[in-house]
Write an enzyme that holds these catalytic residues in place. Sequence first.
Site, PDB file in Angstrom:
ATOM      1  N   HIS A 169       2.566  -1.048  19.179  1.00 11.92           N
ATOM      2  CA  HIS A 169       2.600  -1.686  17.858  1.00 11.92           C
ATOM      3  C   HIS A 169       3.002  -3.143  17.996  1.00 11.92           C
ATOM      4  O   HIS A 169       3.337  -3.599  19.082  1.00 11.92           O
ATOM      5  CB  HIS A 169       3.493  -0.915  16.886  1.00 11.92           C
ATOM      6  CG  HIS A 169       4.961  -0.952  17.191  1.00 11.92           C
ATOM      7  ND1 HIS A 169       5.518  -0.334  18.276  1.00 11.92           N
ATOM      8  CD2 HIS A 169       6.003  -1.549  16.532  1.00 11.92           C
ATOM      9  CE1 HIS A 169       6.839  -0.519  18.261  1.00 11.92           C
ATOM     10  NE2 HIS A 169       7.159  -1.263  17.221  1.00 11.92           N
ATOM     11  N   ASP A 191       9.527  -7.081  20.265  1.00 11.31           N
ATOM     12  CA  ASP A 191      10.224  -6.447  21.391  1.00 11.31           C
ATOM     13  C   ASP A 191       9.306  -5.481  22.147  1.00 11.31           C
ATOM     14  O   ASP A 191       9.717  -4.898  23.154  1.00 11.31           O
ATOM     15  CB  ASP A 191      11.514  -5.743  20.930  1.00 11.31           C
ATOM     16  CG  ASP A 191      11.276  -4.621  19.932  1.00 11.31           C
ATOM     17  OD1 ASP A 191      10.525  -4.826  18.956  1.00 11.31           O
ATOM     18  OD2 ASP A 191      11.840  -3.523  20.123  1.00 11.31           O
ATOM     19  N   ASP A 237       8.076   3.235  18.716  1.00 13.21           N
ATOM     20  CA  ASP A 237       9.190   3.346  17.769  1.00 13.21           C
ATOM     21  C   ASP A 237       8.883   4.371  16.671  1.00 13.21           C
ATOM     22  O   ASP A 237       9.343   4.224  15.537  1.00 13.21           O
ATOM     23  CB  ASP A 237       9.482   1.991  17.115  1.00 13.21           C
ATOM     24  CG  ASP A 237      10.106   0.987  18.079  1.00 13.21           C
ATOM     25  OD1 ASP A 237      10.412   1.354  19.228  1.00 13.21           O
ATOM     26  OD2 ASP A 237      10.264  -0.183  17.667  1.00 13.21           O
ATOM     27  N   HIS A 279      13.355   2.945  22.827  1.00 18.80           N
ATOM     28  CA  HIS A 279      14.745   2.473  22.666  1.00 18.80           C
ATOM     29  C   HIS A 279      15.741   3.552  23.080  1.00 18.80           C
ATOM     30  O   HIS A 279      15.477   4.750  22.920  1.00 18.80           O
ATOM     31  CB  HIS A 279      15.037   2.097  21.209  1.00 18.80           C
ATOM     32  CG  HIS A 279      14.331   0.864  20.748  1.00 18.80           C
ATOM     33  ND1 HIS A 279      14.886  -0.397  20.846  1.00 18.80           N
ATOM     34  CD2 HIS A 279      13.116   0.696  20.176  1.00 18.80           C
ATOM     35  CE1 HIS A 279      14.030  -1.290  20.358  1.00 18.80           C
ATOM     36  NE2 HIS A 279      12.948  -0.654  19.940  1.00 18.80           N
TER      37      HIS A 279
HETATM   38 FE    FE Z   1      11.218  -1.636  18.950  1.00 25.54          FE
HETATM   39 ZN    ZN Z   2       9.208  -1.582  16.398  1.00 30.00          ZN
END
Ligand code: FE
Ligand code: ZN
Length: 256
Positions: free
Chosen positions: A52, A56, A130, A168
């Site tokens: 996406h 980051d 994410d 993450h």
């Molecule tokens: Fe992220």
């Molecule tokens: Zn994200």
Amino acid sequence: MQIHAIPAFQDNYLWVLAVDGAAAVVDPGDAAPVERFLEDRGLRLAAILATHHHADHIGGVPALARRWKCPVFGPAHDGVDGLSQRLVEGDRITVPGLGVAFDVLDVPGHTAGHIAYVRRDPDPVVFCGDTLFACGCGRLFEGTPAQMSSSLGKLARLAGATRVYCAHEYTLANIRFAEAVEPGNRALADRKARDTEKRARGVPTVPSSIAEELATNPFLRCSEPAVIAAAERRAGHALPGPVEVFATIREWKNTF
Ligand code: FE
Ligand code: ZN
């Protein structure tokens, strides 16, 4: 295929897939740690995969693509520039240089065009960015609760053994929230002990597995009586179905 974690920023993992001397990187938010990793291991970068458009996850794409002249795979509808292959659900890619095949799923919710990469066998894995986190899920920046719960449902239906590579290290905070939702969940207590011990040793809690997420992740458990009851207490009224349960606990997590 070997899969390596490169920690970056506060709590991101950039994932490197390696077969013989060739590598692909998933969601390179930063080029420098990827270059160091490739250099240390004597790997050449053969492909970049993006899930996406957040910085980051793609911040390192232009520099890596320029240096290695490798193709960039990514979502067709998420505003990622510089893609050589624009992907939607139903597409199957074979990662150049590695010969590993992935199926693409559309998993909107965190962003409007977020995708996931699934290898079904042997040794099934999913790179889900994410969308699904270990014991949690991404925030709804661009999608609706109905979209996100449908996206999580697609991931939940993958084989239980599928290893879940999210982007993450949020696991311990997610487990604290999951305990507030489901204080009586035994599997969750076991997971907390295991993952707390991993973090104490500085080891990633990622990957988990779909089976572990089904047993412990409240966002995949919106049809469980205990999760419904917790969401209804939080809302102060009865909720008509799993999407409303999901919306209520996602909101709750935002301020937890
Ligand atoms: Fe992220
Ligand atoms: Zn994200």
